[in-house]
Design a protein around this motif. Sequence first.
Motif, PDB file in Angstrom:
ATOM      1  N   PRO A 145       0.809  -1.214   0.000  1.00 23.99           N
ATOM      2  CA  PRO A 145       0.000   0.000   0.000  1.00 23.99           C
ATOM      3  C   PRO A 145       0.847   1.271   0.000  1.00 23.99           C
ATOM      4  O   PRO A 145       2.000   1.266   0.435  1.00 23.99           O
ATOM      5  CB  PRO A 145      -0.812  -0.114   1.298  1.00 23.99           C
ATOM      6  CG  PRO A 145       0.020  -0.966   2.196  1.00 23.99           C
ATOM      7  CD  PRO A 145       0.732  -1.939   1.293  1.00 23.99           C
ATOM      8  N   ALA A 146       0.235   2.322  -0.532  1.00 25.47           N
ATOM      9  CA  ALA A 146       0.856   3.640  -0.542  1.00 25.47           C
ATOM     10  C   ALA A 146      -0.263   4.672  -0.417  1.00 25.47           C
ATOM     11  O   ALA A 146      -1.440   4.328  -0.542  1.00 25.47           O
ATOM     12  CB  ALA A 146       1.640   3.840  -1.832  1.00 25.47           C
ATOM     13  N   MET A 162      -5.729   6.002   0.583  1.00 23.91           N
ATOM     14  CA  MET A 162      -4.795   4.886   0.663  1.00 23.91           C
ATOM     15  C   MET A 162      -5.056   3.950  -0.515  1.00 23.91           C
ATOM     16  O   MET A 162      -6.202   3.600  -0.799  1.00 23.91           O
ATOM     17  CB  MET A 162      -5.041   4.156   1.978  1.00 23.91           C
ATOM     18  CG  MET A 162      -4.456   2.798   2.005  1.00 23.91           C
ATOM     19  SD  MET A 162      -3.084   2.703   3.130  1.00 23.91           S
ATOM     20  CE  MET A 162      -3.962   2.368   4.621  1.00 23.91           C
ATOM     21  N   LEU A 163      -3.993   3.558  -1.187  1.00 19.78           N
ATOM     22  CA  LEU A 163      -4.130   2.632  -2.307  1.00 19.78           C
ATOM     23  C   LEU A 163      -3.564   1.283  -1.888  1.00 19.78           C
ATOM     24  O   LEU A 163      -2.368   1.154  -1.618  1.00 19.78           O
ATOM     25  CB  LEU A 163      -3.359   3.163  -3.523  1.00 19.78           C
ATOM     26  CG  LEU A 163      -3.781   4.553  -4.024  1.00 19.78           C
ATOM     27  CD1 LEU A 163      -2.935   4.958  -5.219  1.00 19.78           C
ATOM     28  CD2 LEU A 163      -5.270   4.574  -4.375  1.00 19.78           C
ATOM     29  N   ASP A 171      -9.434   4.517  -9.506  1.00 21.69           N
ATOM     30  CA  ASP A 171     -10.422   5.214  -8.669  1.00 21.69           C
ATOM     31  C   ASP A 171      -9.741   6.266  -7.795  1.00 21.69           C
ATOM     32  O   ASP A 171     -10.273   7.358  -7.587  1.00 21.69           O
ATOM     33  CB  ASP A 171     -11.168   4.216  -7.765  1.00 21.69           C
ATOM     34  CG  ASP A 171     -12.223   3.448  -8.555  1.00 21.69           C
ATOM     35  OD1 ASP A 171     -12.454   3.821  -9.721  1.00 21.69           O
ATOM     36  OD2 ASP A 171     -12.779   2.479  -8.000  1.00 21.69           O
ATOM     37  N   GLY A 172      -8.562   5.918  -7.279  1.00 21.48           N
ATOM     38  CA  GLY A 172      -7.826   6.869  -6.431  1.00 21.48           C
ATOM     39  C   GLY A 172      -7.483   8.123  -7.204  1.00 21.48           C
ATOM     40  O   GLY A 172      -7.668   9.245  -6.723  1.00 21.48           O
ATOM     41  N   VAL A 182       0.848  13.550  -5.319  1.00 25.22           N
ATOM     42  CA  VAL A 182       2.071  12.803  -5.019  1.00 25.22           C
ATOM     43  C   VAL A 182       1.666  11.437  -4.477  1.00 25.22           C
ATOM     44  O   VAL A 182       0.625  11.310  -3.828  1.00 25.22           O
ATOM     45  CB  VAL A 182       2.989  13.504  -3.976  1.00 25.22           C
ATOM     46  CG1 VAL A 182       3.535  14.813  -4.511  1.00 25.22           C
ATOM     47  CG2 VAL A 182       2.272  13.725  -2.643  1.00 25.22           C
ATOM     48  N   LEU A 183       2.480  10.438  -4.759  1.00 21.61           N
ATOM     49  CA  LEU A 183       2.292   9.131  -4.127  1.00 21.61           C
ATOM     50  C   LEU A 183       3.398   8.970  -3.085  1.00 21.61           C
ATOM     51  O   LEU A 183       4.581   9.202  -3.380  1.00 21.61           O
ATOM     52  CB  LEU A 183       2.372   7.997  -5.152  1.00 21.61           C
ATOM     53  CG  LEU A 183       1.982   6.619  -4.565  1.00 21.61           C
ATOM     54  CD1 LEU A 183       0.494   6.559  -4.221  1.00 21.61           C
ATOM     55  CD2 LEU A 183       2.332   5.473  -5.529  1.00 21.61           C
TER      56      LEU A 183
END
Length: 382
Positions: A145-146, A162-163, A171-172, A182-183
């Motif tokens: 996750p990130a 949260m991905l 969707d994110g 930013v990720l």
Amino acid sequence: MSYTRGLPPNSTIGIVGGGQLGRMSALAAARLGYRCHILTPEQDSPAALVSAGVTLGDFEDPAALRSFAAAVDVITFEFENVSAEGLDLLASLKPVHPSPAVLRISQDRAVEKSFLNGIGVATAPWLPVNDMASLADAASRLGLPAILKTTRLGYDGKGQVMLGSDAALADGLDALEPKPLVLEGMVDFQCEISVIVARGADGAIAAFDAVENSHRDHILDMTYAPARITPEIAADAQAIARTVADALELVGLLAVEMFVTADGRVLVNEIAPRPHNSGHWTIDACPVSQFELHVRAIAGLPLPRATRHSDAVMKNLVGPEETALWPELLATPGLIPHLYGKAEARPGRKMGHVTRLFALGSLPGPFTVAAALGPLAPVTVA
Ligand code: AMP
């Protein structure tokens, strides 16, 4: 009376923003013999209710900005979502501290992280994201996750998702505005801490010890002063805050929010060039609060050391449920109550806070702390 240094008493400090941070700054300014004048679009804002004057107007309206500047001697701000261009206009008319350049860095997560990394300060691993291709690339490099975040206008957990898996990327990306984003890689943290540092125009610095922050629903819930961390980690956190304040050539106050990782590293999450919720405890536990340091720094007064006479716990009063406990909180021995004068207790809205002091070096563990919060104990332990 003549003064050899700093803004003379009875001068007027202009504060952009009418919230509780402005209110508590104005109260500290009043004690030092200053008047405050607030710029806000809001009638009966918490800050204007305790200030000598107010300009009711939009932060982007040049006429409002000009009439505000004409009414004050020096200008500061209490929240960051004011436009840097508006602050530029103000800076062409009166001294503005911190500078618009500092605001520009703190307003944009990507700019902020690039700045921090550029001066050797560690953050969570991160990559810029503009579209699906850059998101997919960032996700494969950082791993999932990130956390995907907007670069601008995020606060209290808003503007981030949260991905957990590749299936969640599209969707994110759709869910977050404004772009770019930013990720950030997930940080495995043992606790979240913050250091509040003041810096004067002469480069003098005063920094409070690191405190520990816990959140509920992405909103700060409690601050423990000091943080329950090793002396080495505490020293690292202090050094980082001082480094950032110096590198920004800050004049004013800066909160540096950090993660302490499971393996004892200190990473900066974000910076805020203004008083901060995690410094409210300093009003009651310190000879000189964060708000007084803020005023002193922008007024060019000496900065005393940021010491505390007591350990402390601060608990926010958020939304209708906690605010309804006000009568009982007032009747609870040892609780120091603060209310911000907001008319309506909407869910998630910060309405006030309470502070509980403990003898220096005697901050108890979470369960004793919860019990010491009286009527708030059930809310806190839950
Ligand atoms: P922010 O809006 O960036 O302050 O994030 C709000 C909260 O989300 C933080 O206080 C953390 O609890 C959590 N958080 C943010 N970024 C990360 C990350 N990279 N890793 C783990 N938790 C995070």
